[in-house]
Write an enzyme that holds these catalytic residues in place. Structure first.
Site, PDB file in Angstrom:
ATOM      1  N   GLU A  45       0.869  -1.169   0.000  1.00 39.56           N
ATOM      2  CA  GLU A  45       0.000   0.000   0.000  1.00 39.56           C
ATOM      3  C   GLU A  45       0.906   1.220   0.000  1.00 39.56           C
ATOM      4  O   GLU A  45       1.912   1.254   0.721  1.00 39.56           O
ATOM      5  CB  GLU A  45      -0.915   0.012   1.229  1.00 39.56           C
ATOM      6  CG  GLU A  45      -1.929  -1.125   1.264  1.00 39.56           C
ATOM      7  CD  GLU A  45      -2.889  -1.095   0.088  1.00 39.56           C
ATOM      8  OE1 GLU A  45      -3.237   0.013  -0.366  1.00 39.56           O
ATOM      9  OE2 GLU A  45      -3.299  -2.173  -0.376  1.00 39.56           O
ATOM     10  N   HIS A 190      -7.971  -3.223   0.709  1.00 38.36           N
ATOM     11  CA  HIS A 190      -6.844  -2.332   0.397  1.00 38.36           C
ATOM     12  C   HIS A 190      -5.862  -2.269   1.568  1.00 38.36           C
ATOM     13  O   HIS A 190      -5.320  -1.219   1.898  1.00 38.36           O
ATOM     14  CB  HIS A 190      -7.327  -0.930   0.025  1.00 38.36           C
ATOM     15  CG  HIS A 190      -7.927  -0.865  -1.347  1.00 38.36           C
ATOM     16  ND1 HIS A 190      -7.200  -1.025  -2.504  1.00 38.36           N
ATOM     17  CD2 HIS A 190      -9.216  -0.690  -1.732  1.00 38.36           C
ATOM     18  CE1 HIS A 190      -8.008  -0.923  -3.560  1.00 38.36           C
ATOM     19  NE2 HIS A 190      -9.222  -0.734  -3.114  1.00 38.36           N
TER      20      HIS A 190
END
Length: 203
Positions: A45, A190
């Site tokens: 990320e 995510h």
């Protein structure tokens, strides 16, 4: 009509199953007799650049090592990462992953986890969704930034390319969130480790 639909569905399933078995056998053969034979699914990320030329910094690294014979998860590692420039964590970055400046204040820098990341990835087959275009590049950039040689893969399994070729566009844009919705697996988090596991489940 019903019988015809059943025959078509059975044919499609058989074809997909054959392709999957062929793919698995090929990777087993490639990895046979190798001490670093686990497949390393990984995901990063990052911050989201808000202007041209702005770098993206890794905010989280996550990986699972998977047995190539059974596709069973053998080991996992995940950590938040504190970028050297906290101003890169903008509102857009927070909206994407939910990771805030406060979350990473006590996290290690990439330099502090680089040895662990190198050990996980180097010499193994890398796997992930859209990693050829995105995640691999971010890893190499992060190692270059700290003046270290990056890990090198034995090979790369990009599940975006693999599934686009084998599966077509039945799941829309083929993003992981779309595939998860198609298979009824819930929303994409995510977050690195959760996305690795979701990717494996989709595959």
């Amino acid at each position: 009509m019903v019988d015809a639909l059943i025959m078509i569905r059975t044919s499609l399933f058989t074809r997909f199953k054959t392709n999957a078995l062929s793919f698995t056998r090929r990777w087993r053969s490639t990895l046979a007799g190798d001490e670093r034979r686990e497949i390393a699914f990984f995901d990063v990320e990052t911050t989201v650049p808000t202007k041209a030329g702005q770098p993206s910094a890794i905010l989280e690294f996550g990986s699972i090592l998977v047995c190539p014979k059974t596709l069973v998860e053998l080991h996992s590692y995940s950590t938040l990462v504190r970028p050297t420039d906290l101003s890169l964590i903008t509102t857009i970055s927070k909206q994407r992953s939910g990771i805030t400046r406060d979350d990473v204040l006590s996290a290690p820098t990439f330099a502090e986890i680089s040895g662990k990341v190198y050990d996980i990835l180097n010499g193994r087959v890398w796997a992930g969704h859209n990693i050829k275009r995105f995640d691999c590049a971010r890893i190499r950039e992060a190692f270059a930034e700290i003046g270290q040689s990056p890990p090198e893969p034995k090979d790369i399994i990009d599940t975006l390319l693999l599934m686009s070729k084998k599966f077509g566009n039945r799941a829309g844009d083929m993003k992981m969130a779309s595939l998860a919705k198609y298979y009824g697996l819930g929303d994409q988090a995510h977050r690195s480790l959760l996305d690795c596991r979701l990717n494996l489940e989709i595959l």
